[in-house]
Design an enzyme around this catalytic site. Structure first.
Site, PDB file in Angstrom:
ATOM      1  N   LYS A  17      -1.580  -2.057  -4.469  1.00 49.82           N
ATOM      2  CA  LYS A  17      -2.567  -1.006  -4.728  1.00 49.82           C
ATOM      3  C   LYS A  17      -1.992   0.011  -5.704  1.00 49.82           C
ATOM      4  O   LYS A  17      -0.818   0.370  -5.604  1.00 49.82           O
ATOM      5  CB  LYS A  17      -2.945  -0.289  -3.425  1.00 49.82           C
ATOM      6  CG  LYS A  17      -3.941  -1.048  -2.596  1.00 49.82           C
ATOM      7  CD  LYS A  17      -4.479  -0.188  -1.467  1.00 49.82           C
ATOM      8  CE  LYS A  17      -5.254  -1.046  -0.486  1.00 49.82           C
ATOM      9  NZ  LYS A  17      -5.629  -0.317   0.726  1.00 49.82           N
TER      10      LYS A  17
ATOM     11  N   ASP B  81       0.862  -1.188   0.000  1.00 48.64           N
ATOM     12  CA  ASP B  81       0.000   0.000   0.000  1.00 48.64           C
ATOM     13  C   ASP B  81       0.899   1.239   0.000  1.00 48.64           C
ATOM     14  O   ASP B  81       1.396   1.639  -1.045  1.00 48.64           O
ATOM     15  CB  ASP B  81      -0.934  -0.069   1.208  1.00 48.64           C
ATOM     16  CG  ASP B  81      -1.893   1.108   1.276  1.00 48.64           C
ATOM     17  OD1 ASP B  81      -2.064   1.788   0.265  1.00 48.64           O
ATOM     18  OD2 ASP B  81      -2.464   1.357   2.359  1.00 48.64           O
ATOM     19  N   THR B  82       1.158   1.835   1.166  1.00 48.80           N
ATOM     20  CA  THR B  82       2.034   3.023   1.193  1.00 48.80           C
ATOM     21  C   THR B  82       3.505   2.644   1.017  1.00 48.80           C
ATOM     22  O   THR B  82       4.330   3.484   0.677  1.00 48.80           O
ATOM     23  CB  THR B  82       1.914   3.781   2.533  1.00 48.80           C
ATOM     24  OG1 THR B  82       2.424   2.944   3.575  1.00 48.80           O
ATOM     25  CG2 THR B  82       0.477   4.168   2.834  1.00 48.80           C
TER      26      THR B  82
HETATM   27  P1  IMP Z   1       1.791  -0.284   3.922  1.00 52.06           P
HETATM   28  O1  IMP Z   1       2.786  -0.398   5.030  1.00 52.06           O
HETATM   29  O2  IMP Z   1       1.040   1.012   3.940  1.00 52.06           O
HETATM   30  O3  IMP Z   1       2.344  -0.622   2.547  1.00 52.06           O
HETATM   31  O4  IMP Z   1       0.643  -1.311   4.225  1.00 52.06           O
HETATM   32  C1  IMP Z   1       0.883  -2.610   4.282  1.00 52.06           C
HETATM   33  C2  IMP Z   1       0.080  -3.278   5.354  1.00 52.06           C
HETATM   34  O5  IMP Z   1      -1.134  -2.589   5.702  1.00 52.06           O
HETATM   35  C3  IMP Z   1      -0.330  -4.601   4.791  1.00 52.06           C
HETATM   36  O6  IMP Z   1       0.621  -5.575   5.130  1.00 52.06           O
HETATM   37  C4  IMP Z   1      -1.677  -4.834   5.427  1.00 52.06           C
HETATM   38  O7  IMP Z   1      -1.501  -5.514   6.635  1.00 52.06           O
HETATM   39  C5  IMP Z   1      -2.254  -3.466   5.709  1.00 52.06           C
HETATM   40  N1  IMP Z   1      -3.187  -3.040   4.631  1.00 52.06           N
HETATM   41  C6  IMP Z   1      -2.975  -2.148   3.642  1.00 52.06           C
HETATM   42  N2  IMP Z   1      -4.046  -2.025   2.848  1.00 52.06           N
HETATM   43  C7  IMP Z   1      -4.963  -2.881   3.328  1.00 52.06           C
HETATM   44  C8  IMP Z   1      -6.311  -3.242   2.899  1.00 52.06           C
HETATM   45  O8  IMP Z   1      -6.866  -2.757   1.900  1.00 52.06           O
HETATM   46  N3  IMP Z   1      -6.936  -4.183   3.667  1.00 52.06           N
HETATM   47  C9  IMP Z   1      -6.379  -4.751   4.770  1.00 52.06           C
HETATM   48  N4  IMP Z   1      -5.135  -4.460   5.183  1.00 52.06           N
HETATM   49  C10 IMP Z   1      -4.430  -3.528   4.470  1.00 52.06           C
END
Ligand code: IMP
Ligand code: MG
Length: 186
Positions: free
Chosen positions: A134, A106-107
């Protein structure tokens, strides 16, 4: 008995059979890439629970598996902070080829910090495999070497992904309707 799928929130985005087919082709590509090279797979818990299990079933017998429990989300939003990395002490990563397996990119915050930690532990080579990516402009630029599916910037549940700890057990990925704007109390 499982509730009927109409009782579940949102709609199916990726069916259980499409996930299983894609996991097999990903595992095949990963096997081809590493060949007989010793590999450590680091699965990020809890989100990658089912993906890690299904994927690694198709990897060679000498593959090592480690589970790291990290979290950045509360409800539907990223907190911008990653909790859990200080607890990682087990496993010997020095000089190893490491494949990080996560549910969703995601981020990029999670994978950025996990990669940094593995570098500090002197892993020789670090690659990333995510089931979902995403389509967003990421806060942290990073390269996922294997991606199962690219999806729109919406909140998804199922196959390990949760909303406040629920829905992980669903075999498919479902997309939730856009969150309604919070009513202003002002
Ligand atoms: P990031 O650190 O923002 O890249 O997010 C990664 C983590 O956030 C993932 O490993 C998920 O556990 C959680 N996450 C991000 N998007 C979603 C979503 O749409 N549904 C559920 N969990 C999410
Ligand atoms: Mg996660």
């Amino acid at each position: 008995m499982a509730p009927p799928s109409t009782a579940l929130p949102g709609r199916t985005l990726i069916s259980a059979s499409a996930i299983q087919r894609r996991v097999r082709t990903l595992a095949h590509d990963i096997r081809t890439h590493y060949g007989d090279h010793p590999l450590t797979v680091v699965g990020l818990m809890n989100g990658s629970l089912f993906f890690l299990t299904d994927l690694t079933r198709h990897l060679p017998p000498h593959t090592r598996i480690e589970c790291w429990r990290v979290a950045s989300y509360r409800g539907r939003t990223s907190t911008g902070k990653l909790r859990g990395l200080d607890a990682v002490i087990s496993g010997d990563y020095r000089g190893r080829h490491v494949l990080i397996v996560d549910d969703i990119l995601d981020t990029g915050l999670t994978l950025h910090h996990v990669q940094r930690k593995l570098r500090a532990l002197h892993a020789a080579d670090i690659k990333i495999c995510v089931l979902l990516k995403k389509e967003v402009s990421r806060r942290h630029r990073l390269n996922a070497h294997w991606v199962g599916f690219s999806i729109p910037n919406r909140f998804v549940i199922g196959y390990g992904l949760d909303l406040n700890h629920a829905y992980r057990t669903l075999p498919m990925i479902r997309v939730l309707p856009e969150a309604r704007k919070e009513k202003s109390l002002a």
